[in-house]
Design a protein around this motif. Structure first.
Motif, PDB file in Angstrom:
ATOM      1  N   GLN A 261       1.111  -1.321   0.083  1.00  0.00           N
ATOM      2  CA  GLN A 261       0.111   0.118  -0.100  1.00  0.00           C
ATOM      3  C   GLN A 261       0.863   1.178  -0.079  1.00  0.00           C
ATOM      4  N   SER A 262       2.002   1.268   0.723  1.00  0.00           N
ATOM      5  CA  SER A 262       2.921   2.203   0.639  1.00  0.00           C
ATOM      6  C   SER A 262       3.443   2.662  -0.441  1.00  0.00           C
ATOM      7  N   ARG A 263       3.462   1.530  -1.457  1.00  0.00           N
ATOM      8  CA  ARG A 263       4.183   2.028  -2.762  1.00  0.00           C
ATOM      9  C   ARG A 263       3.214   2.280  -3.934  1.00  0.00           C
ATOM     10  N   ASP A 264       1.855   2.490  -3.576  1.00  0.00           N
ATOM     11  CA  ASP A 264       0.721   2.801  -4.361  1.00  0.00           C
ATOM     12  C   ASP A 264       1.398   3.769  -5.369  1.00  0.00           C
ATOM     13  N   PRO A 265       0.983   3.336  -6.728  1.00  0.00           N
ATOM     14  CA  PRO A 265       1.643   4.269  -7.627  1.00  0.00           C
ATOM     15  C   PRO A 265       1.090   5.533  -7.852  1.00  0.00           C
ATOM     16  N   ILE A 266      -0.173   5.648  -7.364  1.00  0.00           N
ATOM     17  CA  ILE A 266      -0.976   6.985  -7.740  1.00  0.00           C
ATOM     18  C   ILE A 266      -0.269   8.251  -6.977  1.00  0.00           C
ATOM     19  N   PRO A 267      -0.331   7.808  -5.444  1.00  0.00           N
ATOM     20  CA  PRO A 267       0.215   8.857  -4.550  1.00  0.00           C
ATOM     21  C   PRO A 267       1.647   9.165  -4.936  1.00  0.00           C
ATOM     22  N   ARG A 268       2.486   8.117  -5.395  1.00  0.00           N
ATOM     23  CA  ARG A 268       3.864   8.219  -5.635  1.00  0.00           C
ATOM     24  C   ARG A 268       3.908   8.919  -6.877  1.00  0.00           C
TER      25      ARG A 268
END
Ligand SMILES: Cc1ncc(C[n+]2csc(CCOP(=O)(O)OP(=O)(O)O)c2C)c(N)n1
Ligand SMILES: [Mg+2]
Length: 331
Positions: A261-268
């Motif tokens: 979840q912490s690597r979710d591409p959208i917030p990234r």
């Protein structure tokens, strides 16, 4: 600063469209307004987006049982996908295909194929046609990690290598095939090594980093357009949802899910855009509003559309005319 040729903002919009589309579908499904199950693509948006950003509507795309993201990224209209999920006559398959068969040949996407691995020989066939008939058209075949244990994929990779076909095999390695983790299905988890064994150049990429996917896909697309042969792209990613709507995900730990979840591409990507002064909270919020308006329109369109008539059942199912003349848009 990112390379100014990389369409980061456009890709953000596409990824957000896919994410919000699927969240909306999930709600509609839970409300009983979408009648059949869904295989959601939540978490994997960067893969479809980074690959399809290089494709035109003349390029062929083959998808799987998890096709909504591929379809939206390839340019199939949200209206026609939503109407298809509702089983309506205005859907991209006239309401006869449903979630696992969305596609639109007018934008180069063959209706998705839910038989794992069965799309690979078709993609190779389209690539053969593209090579014989056109200067630079190519085929992309999306598949999951599970497809790499299907014989059809191996036959397709071998012929593609042998004939230098302009096809890109994009393996979305999300670590599971339904509930089966990689180590229960593969003695060697070097998935890209399988393509290398056939003589196909293979690249492994962080599938949650859209810039990395875009760059790797760009090189594969250039090779295919120059008629230099096939490429295998392994995009390492994770679905931030169950396999289908009936999956309680008991085979994965909460710790594993949190880590991904912490690597979710959208917030990234949002953080990257802001850091590079390509976007602000305000401009990203404006994109969000645009996307939500498009989805409101798609849902209203699907709701208002008619159901297929029983008398239409066999329309568009069988072709009774002369062989070879039934598919003008695929020339
Ligand atoms: C030939 C075949 N075998 C089994 C199934 C049932 N099935 C549907 S999806 C799926 C898992 C596919 O896993 P993967 O290829 O990794 O794709 P993902 O679901 O992870 O996107 C299975 C076994 C099928 N559709 N086709
Ligand atoms: Mg998988």
């Amino acid at each position: 600063m990112p390379d100014s040729d990389v369409p980061l903002l456009d890709m953000y919009r596409t990824m957000l469209t896919i994410r919000r589309f699927e969240e909306r579908c999930n709600h509609l499904y839970l409300q009983g307004r979408i009648p059949s199950t869904l295989h959601l693509y939540i978490g994997q948006e960067a893969v479809a987006t980074g690959v399809c950003a290089h494709l035109g509507s003349d390029d062929y795309l083959y998808s799987t049982h998890r096709p909504h993201g591929h379809a939206l990224a390839k340019g199939v209209s949200p209206r026609s996908i939503m109407a298809e999920l509702f089983g309506k006559r205005t859907g991209c398959c006239q309401g006869k295909g449903g979630s696992m068969h969305v596609g639109d040949v007018n934008v180069g996407m063959f209706p998705a194929i839910a038989i794992v691995g069965a799309n690979a020989p078709l993609a190779a066939g389209s690539a053969l046609a593209a090579k014989r008939l056109t200067e630079d058209r190519l085929a992309v075949c999306f598949m999951g990690d599970g497809a790499l244990n299907e014989g059809a994929v191996h036959e397709a990779m071998n012929m593609s290598a042998l004939w230098d076909l302009p096809v890109i095999f994009v393996c979305e390695n999300n670590l599971y095939a339904a509930s089966t983790p990689l180590d229960r299905a593969f003695r060697s988890q070097d998935l890209a090594g399988r393509a290398l064994a056939y003589g196909i150049p293979a690249v492994v990429v962080d599938g949650n980093d859209v810039e990395a996917v875009y760059q790797a896909a760009g090189e594969a697309v250039t090779r295919a357009r120059r008629r230099e042969g096939s490429t295998f792209l392994e995009a390492q990613t994770y679905r931030l949802c169950g396999h289908s709507r009936s999956d309680p995900r008991t085979y994965r730990s909460p710790e594993e899910e949190e880590a991904w979840q912490s690597r979710d591409p959208i917030p990234r990507l949002a953080a990257r855009l802001k850091q590079s002064d390509l976007a602000s909270d305000k401009s990203l919020a404006a994109i969000e509003q645009d996307v939500l308006a498009i989805l409101d329109d798609a849902v209203a369109f699907a709701e208002e559309s008619p159901l297929p008539e029983p008398t239409d059942t066999l329309d568009h199912v069988y072709w009774s005319g002369p062989a070879g003349q039934n598919n003008e848009v695929w020339r």
